[in-house]
Structures are given as C-alpha cells and as structure tokens.
Motif scaffolding. Sequence first.
Motif, PDB file in Angstrom:
ATOM      1  N   ALA A   1       9.612   4.266 -14.596  1.00  0.00           N
ATOM      2  CA  ALA A   1       8.872   4.764 -15.759  1.00  0.00           C
ATOM      3  C   ALA A   1       8.073   6.014 -15.404  1.00  0.00           C
ATOM      4  O   ALA A   1       8.009   6.975 -16.178  1.00  0.00           O
ATOM      5  CB  ALA A   1       7.942   3.672 -16.284  1.00  0.00           C
ATOM      6  N   ARG A   2       7.467   6.018 -14.225  1.00  0.00           N
ATOM      7  CA  ARG A   2       6.678   7.184 -13.790  1.00  0.00           C
ATOM      8  C   ARG A   2       7.571   8.411 -13.610  1.00  0.00           C
ATOM      9  O   ARG A   2       7.198   9.526 -13.998  1.00  0.00           O
ATOM     10  CB  ARG A   2       5.938   6.875 -12.486  1.00  0.00           C
ATOM     11  CG  ARG A   2       4.769   5.948 -12.652  1.00  0.00           C
ATOM     12  CD  ARG A   2       3.657   6.575 -13.468  1.00  0.00           C
ATOM     13  NE  ARG A   2       2.873   7.507 -12.673  1.00  0.00           N
ATOM     14  CZ  ARG A   2       2.083   8.444 -13.169  1.00  0.00           C
ATOM     15  NH1 ARG A   2       2.000   8.605 -14.469  1.00  0.00           N
ATOM     16  NH2 ARG A   2       1.391   9.237 -12.372  1.00  0.00           N
ATOM     17  N   ALA A   3       8.762   8.213 -13.022  1.00  0.00           N
ATOM     18  CA  ALA A   3       9.698   9.333 -12.849  1.00  0.00           C
ATOM     19  C   ALA A   3      10.145   9.856 -14.220  1.00  0.00           C
ATOM     20  O   ALA A   3      10.236  11.068 -14.438  1.00  0.00           O
ATOM     21  CB  ALA A   3      10.903   8.884 -12.021  1.00  0.00           C
TER      22      ALA A   3
ATOM     23  N   ASP B   1       0.830  -1.217   0.000  1.00  0.00           N
ATOM     24  CA  ASP B   1       0.000   0.000   0.000  1.00  0.00           C
ATOM     25  C   ASP B   1       0.856   1.254   0.000  1.00  0.00           C
ATOM     26  O   ASP B   1       0.534   2.244  -0.660  1.00  0.00           O
ATOM     27  CB  ASP B   1      -0.914   0.017   1.233  1.00  0.00           C
ATOM     28  CG  ASP B   1      -2.064  -0.974   1.091  1.00  0.00           C
ATOM     29  OD1 ASP B   1      -2.363  -1.369  -0.048  1.00  0.00           O
ATOM     30  OD2 ASP B   1      -2.656  -1.349   2.117  1.00  0.00           O
ATOM     31  N   SER B   2       1.961   1.214   0.767  1.00  0.00           N
ATOM     32  CA  SER B   2       2.828   2.393   0.870  1.00  0.00           C
ATOM     33  C   SER B   2       3.471   2.741  -0.477  1.00  0.00           C
ATOM     34  O   SER B   2       3.787   3.901  -0.744  1.00  0.00           O
ATOM     35  CB  SER B   2       3.922   2.151   1.915  1.00  0.00           C
ATOM     36  OG  SER B   2       4.669   0.989   1.579  1.00  0.00           O
ATOM     37  N   THR B   3       3.647   1.739  -1.327  1.00  0.00           N
ATOM     38  CA  THR B   3       4.259   1.966  -2.641  1.00  0.00           C
ATOM     39  C   THR B   3       3.275   2.612  -3.611  1.00  0.00           C
ATOM     40  O   THR B   3       3.675   3.322  -4.541  1.00  0.00           O
ATOM     41  CB  THR B   3       4.768   0.639  -3.227  1.00  0.00           C
ATOM     42  OG1 THR B   3       5.624   0.017  -2.274  1.00  0.00           O
ATOM     43  CG2 THR B   3       5.540   0.837  -4.519  1.00  0.00           C
ATOM     44  N   THR B   4       1.981   2.371  -3.401  1.00  0.00           N
ATOM     45  CA  THR B   4       0.953   2.919  -4.297  1.00  0.00           C
ATOM     46  C   THR B   4       1.094   4.433  -4.413  1.00  0.00           C
ATOM     47  O   THR B   4       1.025   5.000  -5.512  1.00  0.00           O
ATOM     48  CB  THR B   4      -0.457   2.549  -3.780  1.00  0.00           C
ATOM     49  OG1 THR B   4      -0.540   1.137  -3.616  1.00  0.00           O
ATOM     50  CG2 THR B   4      -1.517   3.010  -4.752  1.00  0.00           C
ATOM     51  N   GLN B   5       1.296   5.088  -3.274  1.00  0.00           N
ATOM     52  CA  GLN B   5       1.446   6.546  -3.273  1.00  0.00           C
ATOM     53  C   GLN B   5       2.665   6.968  -4.094  1.00  0.00           C
ATOM     54  O   GLN B   5       2.650   8.008  -4.754  1.00  0.00           O
ATOM     55  CB  GLN B   5       1.577   7.043  -1.828  1.00  0.00           C
ATOM     56  CG  GLN B   5       1.747   8.551  -1.666  1.00  0.00           C
ATOM     57  CD  GLN B   5       0.551   9.341  -2.169  1.00  0.00           C
ATOM     58  OE1 GLN B   5      -0.566   8.902  -2.051  1.00  0.00           O
ATOM     59  NE2 GLN B   5       0.809  10.502  -2.763  1.00  0.00           N
ATOM     60  N   TRP B   6       3.704   6.144  -4.085  1.00  0.00           N
ATOM     61  CA  TRP B   6       4.934   6.500  -4.798  1.00  0.00           C
ATOM     62  C   TRP B   6       4.765   6.456  -6.323  1.00  0.00           C
ATOM     63  O   TRP B   6       5.494   7.127  -7.046  1.00  0.00           O
ATOM     64  CB  TRP B   6       6.084   5.590  -4.365  1.00  0.00           C
ATOM     65  CG  TRP B   6       6.785   6.142  -3.173  1.00  0.00           C
ATOM     66  CD1 TRP B   6       6.671   5.719  -1.883  1.00  0.00           C
ATOM     67  CD2 TRP B   6       7.668   7.262  -3.147  1.00  0.00           C
ATOM     68  NE1 TRP B   6       7.437   6.512  -1.059  1.00  0.00           N
ATOM     69  CE2 TRP B   6       8.065   7.463  -1.809  1.00  0.00           C
ATOM     70  CE3 TRP B   6       8.168   8.114  -4.127  1.00  0.00           C
ATOM     71  CZ2 TRP B   6       8.936   8.471  -1.423  1.00  0.00           C
ATOM     72  CZ3 TRP B   6       9.035   9.138  -3.748  1.00  0.00           C
ATOM     73  CH2 TRP B   6       9.410   9.301  -2.414  1.00  0.00           C
ATOM     74  N   VAL B   7       3.799   5.681  -6.806  1.00  0.00           N
ATOM     75  CA  VAL B   7       3.535   5.669  -8.247  1.00  0.00           C
ATOM     76  C   VAL B   7       3.066   7.061  -8.687  1.00  0.00           C
ATOM     77  O   VAL B   7       3.386   7.538  -9.772  1.00  0.00           O
ATOM     78  CB  VAL B   7       2.487   4.596  -8.610  1.00  0.00           C
ATOM     79  CG1 VAL B   7       2.181   4.608 -10.102  1.00  0.00           C
ATOM     80  CG2 VAL B   7       2.984   3.212  -8.192  1.00  0.00           C
TER      81      VAL B   7
END
Length: 497
Positions: free
Chosen positions: A107-109, A47-53
């Motif tokens: 990829a998002r970055a 869940d904590s990684t979701t925000q990082w996307v």
Amino acid sequence: MSETLQPDPRRWKALVFIALAQLMVVLDATVVNIALPRAKEDLGFADSTTQWVITAYALAFGGLLLFGGRVADLWGRRRTFMVGLVGFAAASAIGGAAVNTAMLLGARALQGVFGALLAPAALSLLAVMFSDGKERAKAFGIFGAVAGGGGAIGLILGGALTEYLNWRWTFYVNIPFAAVALAGAIMVIREPAVGLNRNRLDIPGVLLVTTGLVSLVYGFTRAESQGWGDSSTIGLFVAAAVLLAAFVVVESRVSAPLLPLRVITDRNRGGVYLSLGMAVIGMFGLFLFLTLYMQGVLGYKPLVNGFAFLPMVAGMITGSTQIGARLMTRVPARYLMAPGFLVASLGLLILTQIDVNTSYWQILPGLVLMGLGMGTAFMPAMSLATFGVQPRDAGVASAMVNTSQQVGGAIGTALLSTVAHSAGTAYLDAHKAAAATTDPKLFALQIQVHSYSTAIWWAFGILVLAGITAFTLITAGKPEHHDSPATAEDAVPVMAH
C-alpha cells in the motif's frame, strides 16, 4: 493566435482543491511516521521492517516523479490529477485495512506511485492557470505555505489519530481529503486547451531515470542503516551515477525526451532545484531531530509534539503569503530566497544550543525564524521553477521541484542520521570517565542531545550553503505582471471544458 488570452474565472476556487491535494501528499509523509510504533505492535513486524514502511513510499515516489510529470504533460494535468487522487485514496484504504506486513508495504509503494502522478500535476496546474504576475505570487504563496507547513500539521494529525482512534486512521484520513479534492477537480478545475506534449513517451528515459533515482534514494537509505563504506551502499551509488549519466546522454539525443534538458540547463531553474534540495536537508534535520528531542528528552506525547511545531507553521504561512507573495513582483527571486534560507539557518543556529534542561520557550524563537525563512524562500522558489517554462514542459518542470525535495529529504535523513550516530559514539568515547559517576539515565540523555545538536549544526551549514547557492546561481529579475510564454504557439488561451 486568434484566441483571446484571458484567465480562468474559477482559478481561485481551483486553487483550494489543488492545495488540498498537495496538503494530503505532504501530510502523508509525517502522519504515518507517528503511527509506526502502534502499527508495528499490531502487525508484529520487525524493527528492520519499520524503515521499509517509509522507504517503500520514498522509492516509488522519488523514482517515478519525472515519469509522473511527463504523464501530466501527455494526458493533461487535470486528468492526471484526478487519476492520482483516486489511486492515492485507494492505496490509503488498502494501507488502513492491512492485515499483514506485505499488504502494508504494498500500500505504501502504491501511495508513492500515485503521489508521483499527483504532486507534479498539482503544481503544473497552478503554473498554467495563473498567468498574471501578482495573482501568480498570491497563488504560489498559498501553495508554498501548504507545502511547507503540511509536514508539521501531519505531526499533529498523526498524534491525534494515533492517540484517540488508532494507527489505521492515519491512512483512512486521506480518503475524505481525496474525495473533496476530486469533487472540486470535476466541478471547477479546467486547464488550457493547448500546451500539452503529445509526443510519444520516452521509454528508455523512463527506465533509466526511474532506476537511477531509486538507486540513489535507496543508497542513502542503506547508508543510514549499513554505513557509507558498506559494499552494497557503494554499489547503489555507483549504479545511480551510471544510470543518471546514461539518462542525460539519452535525453540529449532523442527527439522527444522525458526531461528536455532545456528545463534544467536554464541557470535560474537549475539554481532553484539545487538550493531547494539543500534547504530540504535542513528542514528534515529540524523535523527529525527536534521530534526525537521533544519526545525522547522533553517527554512530550506525539500530540503535544505536533502542537509544539505550530509556531513554525504560522511562521511559514506568514513568510509565504505576507512576505514572499507581496515582494515577489517587486524584487528579484534571489533577494527573497537567499535571505529566507539565511533567516531559517539562524533558527537552526538557536536550536543547536539545546541541552537536557532546555525549555520550550528557548526553542520557540528558532522555530519561528525557521518557519518565516523557509516560507519566504519556498514561495518564489516554486514559482520561479515553473516561470517562463513552455506549457508543454510544465509537468516535467514541476516534477523536478518535487524530485529535488524528495532526493534532498532522502539525503538529509541518511546524512544527518549518520552524523548524529557518529557524534553520539564520539561523545561516549570522550566521556567514559564521567559516565562512571553520572546517573546512567542522565548520561544517556546527554549523549542523545549531543548527537541531535551536532546534526542540527550540519543542517545549519547546509542551509547557509543553500542561501549562497540561491544568491549566486539565480539571476532572474523581478517577474512582470504577465508571464510571457516562450512562443506564440505556447500561449495560454481561454480555459477549455
């Protein structure tokens, strides 16, 4: 100047491809969000990684916007626009093909990096290609409608792609957008042969403003998850203040600054950047909490949720192209921006009245007013932000529009999420006795609705403040039919191939 001033005959065709590229960037902000739950299941991240996307994109995009604007002024807007398109498409392909979390975050970055080149290049191309006041009004009306309504269209597209194909297509969909825009750029987009800023890149300025904006955006992201009193949150805000203050000092002393202070110290442009940033907080409040309300309380599927926002998109297009564009050359910008923000705030005022049993038809007037108001205000705001600026500063001035929106969005998400969380906790504490006799599921929905309503009240107040700011700071009269370049040397000649 010996060259005859005349407009580019292909400027309206160029607008189609510039607007398409802008739509792709705006869509990406919401289209990926809808797909996150499915991506999380597929790749198995926490869940904590979701925000990082979301954050990986926001940090790269927000932090590098001014750099991207300066690169556009240095390389040329058309070239920067094309590099941005190719890079954004490549990053999207990597995101769609991601086999693990690291690949997706990278990829998002990368999307954020190329988006920071693309967005200011697109807006500055518009600023230098349309010099006639009436034509400029129409062009910015179309561009403003795309920029404003793209987020809602992204919800529809994201819902459809996720529901009927899979989450990877929320990335792959950018590739045809970029391909068409690139073909158009090659065939029809031209820019003035003069007006570039060939001075050496201000490396200290780039480093200071990039790290300062990244610290600021990340600080608000941390505040949302860890709280405003968290030591790392406070440290990020302090670092942002120090770095951005140092940036201003450096820019006032170097001979070729990254952000010439003349761009932001102009009262009208400063008023646009400030009021636009605040207005975006209100918009984010609407998108974020109304999406959560429609899906979590009303039980809408993602695709239906996206379609529910269509009246707001229609309102934005109407406000931008039929009200803003028609009146921009007749009345001063503040008489469009301030009333526009206030009409939008009335829409939010209606939406503060939501409860567990609210129907869509009760929400509808609020959506329409929000769209009409924001469309009417956004168009003159985008035009005024680049009006009268020297062509060599067009990229940086355009980047500041995007920066104010990006920072406003980061502040809005963090601030209003914190407000909603606190309101939900306070409601639970105040209604403990009622909780014992109320159906647990119904009580949980009541807590959610109260938290969303409170956050929308805050968004309403901030939007009213945006209207007051626009009316107070922006003093420019109505633009003439022809924009006057700052100097003869900055005049725009026949478009060069």
